[in-house]
Design a protein around this motif. Structure first.
Motif, PDB file in Angstrom:
ATOM      1  N   PHE A  59       0.839  -1.197   0.000  1.00 28.95           N
ATOM      2  CA  PHE A  59       0.000   0.000   0.000  1.00 28.95           C
ATOM      3  C   PHE A  59       0.881   1.257   0.000  1.00 28.95           C
ATOM      4  N   LYS A  62       2.213   1.878  -3.424  1.00 29.73           N
ATOM      5  CA  LYS A  62       1.208   2.463  -4.315  1.00 29.73           C
ATOM      6  C   LYS A  62       1.143   3.976  -4.123  1.00 29.73           C
ATOM      7  N   ILE A  63       1.279   4.417  -2.876  1.00 33.69           N
ATOM      8  CA  ILE A  63       1.271   5.856  -2.587  1.00 33.69           C
ATOM      9  C   ILE A  63       2.508   6.505  -3.202  1.00 33.69           C
ATOM     10  N   GLU A  68      -2.283   6.007  -5.411  1.00 36.46           N
ATOM     11  CA  GLU A  68      -3.278   6.260  -4.362  1.00 36.46           C
ATOM     12  C   GLU A  68      -3.304   7.753  -4.073  1.00 36.46           C
ATOM     13  N   HIS A 103      -9.669   1.036  -0.292  1.00 35.90           N
ATOM     14  CA  HIS A 103      -9.649   2.480  -0.080  1.00 35.90           C
ATOM     15  C   HIS A 103     -10.952   3.026  -0.658  1.00 35.90           C
TER      16      HIS A 103
END
Length: 107
Positions: A59, A62-63, A68, A103
Motif C-alpha cells: 500500500f 502504491k502511494i 493512491e 480504499h
C-alpha cells in the motif's frame, strides 16, 4: 507463569513486557497522512482518534508510485493489529495496519 486451579499467576519478571496481539478487520477514516518513513497516520474509528503505523508496504508503495490519492472523508478497510505491552508498570497500547484491503474515496 504458573497455572493453579485454572488461574494464571504472573511473576514480577513476566509482567515487565507483556504482549497481547489482537487483529481484526475494521473501517478507519483518514484524518491526516504522513508521507515520511515512519508511516504513522492519524485515523478515526468512529469513537477515537489516534496514530497508527501502516505496515502494509504494498500500500505504501502504491502511494509512492502515485497510484493512491486521498481526500477528506476517505475510508480504509484494514486489518488492524493492537499490541499491548507493560513495561516498568506502565500499560501501553500500539496500533498498526497489517493490510489495507480497500480504499473508499469520499464515502
Amino acid at each position: 507463569m504458573t497455572k493453579t486451579n485454572h488461574i494464571f499467576e504472573f511473576t514480577k519478571s513476566n509482567l515487565e513486557v507483556f504482549s497481547d496481539n489482537k487483529e481484526k478487520r475494521i473501517f478507519l477514516q483518514i484524518e491526516s497522512t504522513v508521507l515520511q518513513d515512519d508511516n504513522q497516520w492519524r485515523f478515526y474509528d468512529g469513537a477515537n482518534s489516534f496514530l497508527i503505523k501502516i505496515n502494509d508496504f504494498n500500500f505504501i508503495q502504491k502511494i509512492k508510485d502515485g497510484n493512491e490519492r486521498f481526500k477528506k472523508g476517505d475510508l480504509l478497510v484494514v486489518d488492524l493489529r493492537r499490541t499491548q505491552t507493560i513495561e516498568k508498570k506502565v500499560l501501553k497500547t500500539d496500533y498498526s495496519i497489517v493490510l489495507v484491503h480497500e480504499h473508499r474515496i469520499n464515502f
